[in-house]
Design a protein around this motif. Structure first.
Motif, PDB file in Angstrom:
ATOM      1  N   GLY A   1      15.215  49.431  -3.054  1.00  0.00           N
ATOM      2  CA  GLY A   1      15.918  49.349  -1.790  1.00  0.00           C
ATOM      3  C   GLY A   1      17.084  48.373  -1.803  1.00  0.00           C
ATOM      4  O   GLY A   1      17.891  48.357  -0.901  1.00  0.00           O
ATOM      5  N   ARG A   2      17.149  47.538  -2.817  1.00  0.00           N
ATOM      6  CA  ARG A   2      18.270  46.613  -2.955  1.00  0.00           C
ATOM      7  C   ARG A   2      19.428  47.318  -3.636  1.00  0.00           C
ATOM      8  O   ARG A   2      19.218  48.137  -4.520  1.00  0.00           O
ATOM      9  CB  ARG A   2      17.877  45.427  -3.837  1.00  0.00           C
ATOM     10  N   PRO A   3      20.655  46.985  -3.255  1.00  0.00           N
ATOM     11  CA  PRO A   3      21.790  47.607  -3.937  1.00  0.00           C
ATOM     12  C   PRO A   3      21.897  47.124  -5.380  1.00  0.00           C
ATOM     13  O   PRO A   3      21.533  45.995  -5.706  1.00  0.00           O
ATOM     14  CB  PRO A   3      22.999  47.166  -3.116  1.00  0.00           C
ATOM     15  N   ASN A   4      22.357  47.995  -6.244  1.00  0.00           N
ATOM     16  CA  ASN A   4      22.615  47.666  -7.637  1.00  0.00           C
ATOM     17  C   ASN A   4      23.928  46.872  -7.663  1.00  0.00           C
ATOM     18  O   ASN A   4      24.966  47.382  -7.264  1.00  0.00           O
ATOM     19  CB  ASN A   4      22.739  48.963  -8.437  1.00  0.00           C
ATOM     20  N   THR A   5      23.884  45.619  -8.085  1.00  0.00           N
ATOM     21  CA  THR A   5      25.051  44.738  -8.025  1.00  0.00           C
ATOM     22  C   THR A   5      25.292  44.065  -9.364  1.00  0.00           C
ATOM     23  O   THR A   5      24.350  43.705 -10.053  1.00  0.00           O
ATOM     24  CB  THR A   5      24.844  43.639  -6.954  1.00  0.00           C
ATOM     25  N   ARG A   6      26.555  43.885  -9.713  1.00  0.00           N
ATOM     26  CA  ARG A   6      26.939  43.117 -10.892  1.00  0.00           C
ATOM     27  C   ARG A   6      28.088  42.196 -10.507  1.00  0.00           C
ATOM     28  O   ARG A   6      28.936  42.541  -9.690  1.00  0.00           O
ATOM     29  CB  ARG A   6      27.399  44.019 -12.039  1.00  0.00           C
ATOM     30  N   ASP A   7      28.087  41.010 -11.112  1.00  0.00           N
ATOM     31  CA  ASP A   7      29.162  40.040 -10.929  1.00  0.00           C
ATOM     32  C   ASP A   7      29.913  39.882 -12.237  1.00  0.00           C
ATOM     33  O   ASP A   7      29.301  39.894 -13.309  1.00  0.00           O
ATOM     34  CB  ASP A   7      28.614  38.659 -10.542  1.00  0.00           C
ATOM     35  N   VAL A   8      31.227  39.715 -12.154  1.00  0.00           N
ATOM     36  CA  VAL A   8      32.053  39.350 -13.311  1.00  0.00           C
ATOM     37  C   VAL A   8      32.584  37.955 -13.009  1.00  0.00           C
ATOM     38  O   VAL A   8      33.224  37.741 -11.981  1.00  0.00           O
ATOM     39  CB  VAL A   8      33.215  40.348 -13.514  1.00  0.00           C
ATOM     40  N   SER A   9      32.262  37.010 -13.892  1.00  0.00           N
ATOM     41  CA  SER A   9      32.690  35.635 -13.662  1.00  0.00           C
ATOM     42  C   SER A   9      33.038  34.940 -14.973  1.00  0.00           C
ATOM     43  O   SER A   9      32.568  35.318 -16.042  1.00  0.00           O
ATOM     44  CB  SER A   9      31.604  34.858 -12.917  1.00  0.00           C
ATOM     45  N   LYS A  10      33.859  33.915 -14.872  1.00  0.00           N
ATOM     46  CA  LYS A  10      34.345  33.158 -16.034  1.00  0.00           C
ATOM     47  C   LYS A  10      33.272  32.184 -16.508  1.00  0.00           C
ATOM     48  O   LYS A  10      32.622  31.520 -15.708  1.00  0.00           O
ATOM     49  CB  LYS A  10      35.621  32.402 -15.644  1.00  0.00           C
ATOM     50  N   ARG A  11      33.092  32.140 -17.830  1.00  0.00           N
ATOM     51  CA  ARG A  11      32.229  31.144 -18.471  1.00  0.00           C
ATOM     52  C   ARG A  11      33.023  30.512 -19.606  1.00  0.00           C
ATOM     53  O   ARG A  11      34.104  30.983 -19.946  1.00  0.00           O
ATOM     54  CB  ARG A  11      30.976  31.804 -19.067  1.00  0.00           C
ATOM     55  N   ASP A  12      32.484  29.467 -20.199  1.00  0.00           N
ATOM     56  CA  ASP A  12      33.169  28.809 -21.312  1.00  0.00           C
ATOM     57  C   ASP A  12      33.379  29.745 -22.496  1.00  0.00           C
ATOM     58  O   ASP A  12      34.363  29.634 -23.216  1.00  0.00           O
ATOM     59  CB  ASP A  12      32.385  27.578 -21.792  1.00  0.00           C
ATOM     60  N   ASP A  13      32.452  30.698 -22.698  1.00  0.00           N
ATOM     61  CA  ASP A  13      32.532  31.593 -23.851  1.00  0.00           C
ATOM     62  C   ASP A  13      33.177  32.943 -23.546  1.00  0.00           C
ATOM     63  O   ASP A  13      33.179  33.837 -24.378  1.00  0.00           O
ATOM     64  CB  ASP A  13      31.149  31.796 -24.471  1.00  0.00           C
ATOM     65  N   GLY A  14      33.734  33.121 -22.351  1.00  0.00           N
ATOM     66  CA  GLY A  14      34.419  34.368 -22.003  1.00  0.00           C
ATOM     67  C   GLY A  14      34.109  34.774 -20.577  1.00  0.00           C
ATOM     68  O   GLY A  14      33.753  33.952 -19.738  1.00  0.00           O
ATOM     69  N   TRP A  15      34.217  36.076 -20.302  1.00  0.00           N
ATOM     70  CA  TRP A  15      33.939  36.633 -18.978  1.00  0.00           C
ATOM     71  C   TRP A  15      32.594  37.331 -19.038  1.00  0.00           C
ATOM     72  O   TRP A  15      32.375  38.211 -19.870  1.00  0.00           O
ATOM     73  CB  TRP A  15      35.037  37.599 -18.565  1.00  0.00           C
ATOM     74  N   ALA A  16      31.686  36.944 -18.151  1.00  0.00           N
ATOM     75  CA  ALA A  16      30.316  37.443 -18.171  1.00  0.00           C
ATOM     76  C   ALA A  16      30.094  38.507 -17.105  1.00  0.00           C
ATOM     77  O   ALA A  16      30.602  38.410 -15.994  1.00  0.00           O
ATOM     78  CB  ALA A  16      29.347  36.295 -17.943  1.00  0.00           C
ATOM     79  N   VAL A  17      29.302  39.521 -17.464  1.00  0.00           N
ATOM     80  CA  VAL A  17      28.813  40.522 -16.527  1.00  0.00           C
ATOM     81  C   VAL A  17      27.355  40.156 -16.274  1.00  0.00           C
ATOM     82  O   VAL A  17      26.554  40.133 -17.209  1.00  0.00           O
ATOM     83  CB  VAL A  17      28.898  41.947 -17.126  1.00  0.00           C
ATOM     84  N   THR A  18      27.028  39.832 -15.034  1.00  0.00           N
ATOM     85  CA  THR A  18      25.667  39.405 -14.718  1.00  0.00           C
ATOM     86  C   THR A  18      25.103  40.162 -13.529  1.00  0.00           C
ATOM     87  O   THR A  18      25.844  40.617 -12.654  1.00  0.00           O
ATOM     88  CB  THR A  18      25.601  37.898 -14.399  1.00  0.00           C
TER      89      THR A  18
END
Length: 79
Positions: free
Chosen positions: A3-20
């Motif tokens: 029932g929760r929406p499928n969500t992903r975040d793209v954010s900056k980290r020290d080692d690159g851009w993360a998909v979480t």
């Protein structure tokens, strides 16, 4: 799905851009550029039936949010 929406975040980290995925301990992917991370996040969401993509700037604030439709997953076809 629970029932929760499928969500992903793209954010900056020290080692690159993360998909979480919110609440996950590890990133689904870490890529060298934001564009590559956004592209990968869209693939993950489409393959998972669609969902929400939040793109965060270097400061961590959400700067863009998009709905990704369900992809054409050939695994669901007969054969």
């Amino acid at each position: 799905m629970t029932g929760r929406p499928n969500t992903r975040d793209v954010s900056k980290r020290d080692d690159g851009w993360a998909v979480t995925k919110p609440g996950a301990e590890r990133a689904s992917a870490v890529l060298p550029t934001q564009a590559e991370a956004v592209s990968r996040a869209k693939e993950i969401l489409a393959n998972g039936g669609g969902g929400e993509l939040r793109i965060r700037g270097k400061n961590g604030q959400v700067r863009e949010q998009n709905t990704v439709p369900q992809g054409n997953d050939p695994k669901r076809s007969k054969g």
